[in-house]
Scaffold this active site. Structure first.
Site, PDB file in Angstrom:
ATOM      1  CG  ASP A   1     -22.172 -43.688 140.613  1.00 15.24           C
ATOM      2  OD1 ASP A   1     -21.590 -43.887 139.533  1.00 15.24           O
ATOM      3  OD2 ASP A   1     -23.003 -42.768 140.778  1.00 15.24           O
ATOM      4  N   GLY A   2     -18.873 -43.744 140.733  1.00 15.81           N
ATOM      5  CA  GLY A   2     -17.943 -42.615 140.800  1.00 15.81           C
ATOM      6  C   GLY A   2     -16.517 -42.915 140.390  1.00 15.81           C
TER       7      GLY A   2
ATOM      8  NE  ARG B   1     -17.771 -43.098 133.310  1.00 15.77           N
ATOM      9  CZ  ARG B   1     -18.626 -42.949 132.296  1.00 15.77           C
ATOM     10  NH1 ARG B   1     -18.202 -43.112 131.047  1.00 15.77           N
ATOM     11  NH2 ARG B   1     -19.898 -42.652 132.517  1.00 15.77           N
TER      12      ARG B   1
ATOM     13  CG  HIS C   1     -13.426 -48.458 135.354  1.00 14.08           C
ATOM     14  ND1 HIS C   1     -14.583 -47.986 135.958  1.00 14.08           N
ATOM     15  CD2 HIS C   1     -13.497 -48.060 134.053  1.00 14.08           C
ATOM     16  CE1 HIS C   1     -15.316 -47.340 135.062  1.00 14.08           C
ATOM     17  NE2 HIS C   1     -14.678 -47.370 133.902  1.00 14.08           N
TER      18      HIS C   1
ATOM     19  CG  ASP D   1     -28.906 -47.844 130.973  1.00 15.22           C
ATOM     20  OD1 ASP D   1     -29.544 -48.425 130.067  1.00 15.22           O
ATOM     21  OD2 ASP D   1     -29.449 -47.225 131.905  1.00 15.22           O
ATOM     22  CG  ASN D   2     -22.659 -48.953 133.249  1.00 16.15           C
ATOM     23  OD1 ASN D   2     -22.562 -49.456 134.365  1.00 16.15           O
ATOM     24  ND2 ASN D   2     -23.017 -47.687 133.076  1.00 16.15           N
TER      25      ASN D   2
ATOM     26  CD  GLU E   1     -35.290 -47.224 156.061  1.00 15.80           C
ATOM     27  OE1 GLU E   1     -34.930 -46.025 155.948  1.00 15.80           O
ATOM     28  OE2 GLU E   1     -36.470 -47.561 156.259  1.00 15.80           O
TER      29      GLU E   1
END
Length: 257
Positions: free
Chosen positions: A37-38, A40, A54, A84-85, A225
């Site tokens: 994640d992250g 963008r 990307h 969703d993407n 975890e």
């Protein structure tokens, strides 16, 4: 000042990483899930466009798999694109899908890892789905770490697909709904998940500072975890990975007992 700090980091971090690696205890995860994640936000932070973010994220996948090999991880699940993407504007989505397909092609060409696409491939463009399936076929005989490539993946969709597959299977056997309801247990559904036959993830890592699952391995992560890292995915380093593994090893897993 920033250049000076980076220079010091390049000198000190390898020694620190080696120290962390030497001191890892024996209780290491067998299966690690990673939410990449992250991309963008990283691109905005460094003044680049979304596609470059990307691309930077894709370039960090191979190093991660190398780090996993280094500590003996057996299964890795990489969440590259959610269901969703798929609702993102075509101007972003089409280049992103091409970047993902190219990254998977590159991993397959190395024949170091056994690739397994997981997700609703029927929601993807035909060419992308075909390339993901071809990567799986090309690495099916590789005796290496199993890498689940989650593209067009959503945890709720996976559970729905598993139930649908289960119903089709029992309908073909002539089992009535009443009979199925009497015998149904969690293992019946687990046997129809995208990851059927695999161990559930022991550790789930999410980058970019977000602290939520967002639909990642909802069924499989019931006893996992979690480790949340502030770094955006393109900035995720070997030392961040080793810290996550160390944090996992230091926890006492009681599984409800």
């Amino acid at each position: 000042m920033a250049d000076w700090k980076r220079g010091i980091g390049r000198v000190l971090y390898p020694a620190y990483e080696a120290r962390v690696l030497r001191r890892l205890p024996g209780s290491l995860p067998q299966h690690v899930g990673v939410m990449l994640d992250g991309n963008r936000r990283w691109a905005r932070a460094v003044g680049r466009d979304t596609s470059q973010g990307h691309e930077a994220g894709a370039a960090n996948i191979e190093p991660l798999l190398g780090w996993c090999d280094e500590v003996g991880i057996e299964v890795v699940t990489l969440w590259l694109l959610s269901t969703d993407n798929l609702n993102r504007p075509a101007a972003e989505l089409e280049p992103l899908l091409a970047i993902i397909a190219d990254a998977v092609d590159s991993l397959a060409a190395q024949r170091r890892w056994r690739l397994h696409p997981v997700g609703a491939l029927d929601l993807l463009p035909d060419d992308v789905a075909r390339r993901l399936k071809a990567a799986a076929e090309a690495t099916a005989d590789v005796d290496g770490m199993l890498v689940n490539v989650a593209v067009g993946y959503g945890g709720r969709r996976e559970i729905a697909d598993a139930v649908r597959s289960l119903l089709h299977e029992h309908a073909a056997m002539g089992t009535s709904l009443e009979e199925l309801a009497q015998i149904l247990d969690v293992e019946h559904i687990a046997d129809h998940l995208y990851t059927k036959g695999q161990p559930d993830p022991d550790l789930v890592i999410r980058t970019s500072g977000e602290q939520r699952l967002g639909g990642f391995l909802l069924w499989q992560s019931a006893k996992s975890e979690f480790y949340f890292c502030e770094a955006y995915w393109p900035d995720f380093r070997r030392v961040d990975f080793l810290r996550a593994i160390r944090a996992y090893a230091q926890r006492e897993r009681r599984f409800g007992s």
